[in-house]
Write a protein that holds these residues in place. Structure first.
Motif, PDB file in Angstrom:
ATOM      1  N   ARG A   1       0.824  -1.206   0.000  1.00 51.86           N
ATOM      2  CA  ARG A   1       0.000   0.000   0.000  1.00 51.86           C
ATOM      3  C   ARG A   1       0.857   1.255   0.000  1.00 51.86           C
ATOM      4  O   ARG A   1       0.558   2.239  -0.688  1.00 51.86           O
ATOM      5  CB  ARG A   1      -0.947  -0.012   1.202  1.00 51.86           C
ATOM      6  CG  ARG A   1      -2.169  -0.895   1.023  1.00 51.86           C
ATOM      7  CD  ARG A   1      -3.203  -0.609   2.084  1.00 51.86           C
ATOM      8  NE  ARG A   1      -2.713  -0.947   3.416  1.00 51.86           N
ATOM      9  CZ  ARG A   1      -2.864  -2.136   3.981  1.00 51.86           C
ATOM     10  NH1 ARG A   1      -3.496  -3.101   3.328  1.00 51.86           N
ATOM     11  NH2 ARG A   1      -2.412  -2.365   5.196  1.00 51.86           N
ATOM     12  N   GLU A   2       1.944   1.225   0.805  1.00 51.99           N
ATOM     13  CA  GLU A   2       2.844   2.381   0.817  1.00 51.99           C
ATOM     14  C   GLU A   2       3.484   2.588  -0.550  1.00 51.99           C
ATOM     15  O   GLU A   2       3.614   3.726  -1.028  1.00 51.99           O
ATOM     16  CB  GLU A   2       3.912   2.190   1.892  1.00 51.99           C
ATOM     17  CG  GLU A   2       3.370   2.241   3.319  1.00 51.99           C
ATOM     18  CD  GLU A   2       4.467   2.058   4.346  1.00 51.99           C
ATOM     19  OE1 GLU A   2       5.630   1.870   3.917  1.00 51.99           O
ATOM     20  OE2 GLU A   2       4.162   2.091   5.562  1.00 51.99           O
ATOM     21  N   GLN A   3       3.905   1.474  -1.173  1.00 53.94           N
ATOM     22  CA  GLN A   3       4.497   1.594  -2.508  1.00 53.94           C
ATOM     23  C   GLN A   3       3.476   2.151  -3.499  1.00 53.94           C
ATOM     24  O   GLN A   3       3.803   3.000  -4.335  1.00 53.94           O
ATOM     25  CB  GLN A   3       4.994   0.229  -2.979  1.00 53.94           C
ATOM     26  CG  GLN A   3       6.185  -0.301  -2.193  1.00 53.94           C
ATOM     27  CD  GLN A   3       6.625  -1.667  -2.669  1.00 53.94           C
ATOM     28  OE1 GLN A   3       6.118  -2.182  -3.671  1.00 53.94           O
ATOM     29  NE2 GLN A   3       7.559  -2.274  -1.960  1.00 53.94           N
TER      30      GLN A   3
END
Length: 309
Positions: A132-134
């Motif tokens: 999700r961060e990526q």
């Protein structure tokens, strides 16, 4: 010696029967010891038997009275146990866990498998968080790329570049105008329309068309100076503006406006970063210039004389 008196045979037999009676009593009482029989009077075997018998009868009646309640409690407990066993069997069936002959072993295996599944889920959740961060980072990069692509279109890039340049120009000119007006004015713009913020009038914003002659001179001079600084900063080959010569038709200004212009020029010169020259025929303005070059003419020639300090 003393004479030996031998007891009668009947006495011996009675004592032996008494001892036998006490042994039988003790045996019977020991058998009831776990039920807590009362204390024994060792002086009278008959009374001891009577007390023990009475106690035993009362205790038996009490226990018979409690038997029905206890039996009901046992039946209820067995029913609860059966229900629990059925629930356990249902849980095993729902979890697709074969019970076999050892439910405890089956439950242990099921718990170990559940722990392994939980660890795998936690690992996947951590992986999902990293993904999700990526994804958020890629989305931000995509937004920047889309914005940059929009700006770099032939019809948008020039407009964006000019808007950025105008923002820088107005910001620089506003700082200069604050200095020239002793903190009274700031310059702002909205979609290319210029206005000033008057801090001597509660921060009132008004268009530049409402400015007086002297105020217009200050705003125009601030824009010119900011533009020269901006052009010099945009190119490594551009020369810095070390001097400026103004010929603005000062003869058309009234006395109050002329005083404002003179004060502005004095403030500009006081900054010390450039030389300011003024071309004027107005004596009131010329007298406020510390170094003057006066052009004098006669019928045959003209000459330049320096006056002032």
């Amino acid at each position: 010696g003393r004479p030996h008196v031998r007891p009668a045979p009947g006495v011996d037999a009675a004592e032996e029967r008494l001892r036998a009676g006490w042994r039988a009593f003790d045996t019977a009482r020991d058998g009831l010891a776990r039920f807590g029989p009362p204390a024994t009077d060792r002086d009278d075997v008959a009374a001891a038997w009577a007390a023990l018998t009475d106690w035993a009868a009362v205790e038996a009646d009490r226990r018979r009275a409690e038997r029905a309640g206890r039996a009901a409690a046992v039946a209820e407990a067995e029913s609860v146990a059966d229900a629990v066993q059925r629930d356990i069997a249902a849980l095993f069936a729902a979890a697709d866990v074969p019970v076999g002959d050892d439910p405890v072993h089956a439950a242990t295996i099921a718990v170990e498998r559940a722990d392994a599944d939980r660890r795998r889920l936690e690992e996947r959740r951590e992986q999902a968080g990293a993904l999700r961060e990526q994804r958020a980072g890629h989305e931000r990069e995509a937004q920047v790329a889309r914005a940059l692509a929009g700006h770099l279109r032939a019809n948008n890039f020039e407009r964006w570049l000019l808007a950025e340049a105008l923002d820088l120009l107005v910001d620089g000119a506003s700082g200069i105008l604050r200095e020239l007006s002793s903190g009274q004015y700031e310059l702002v713009h909205d979609k290319g329309e210029f206005a000033v913020v008057d801090h001597h009038d509660a921060g009132l914003r008004r268009g530049v068309r409402t400015l007086s002659g002297g105020e217009t001179f200050q705003a125009s001079l601030a824009l010119a100076l900011a533009l020269s600084e901006q052009l010099a900063g945009m190119s490594t080959t551009a020369a810095s503006l070390e001097s400026i010569v103004l010929d603005e038709g000062f003869g058309t200004l009234d006395a109050a406006t002329l005083d404002t212009v003179a004060a502005t020029l004095e403030n500009l010169a006081a900054r010390g970063d450039r030389m300011v020259g003024v071309v004027t025929h107005v004596s009131a303005l010329a007298e406020r210039i510390p170094v003057r070059f006066e052009v004098r003419k006669d019928a045959r020639s003209a000459r330049v004389e320096r006056t002032g300090r």
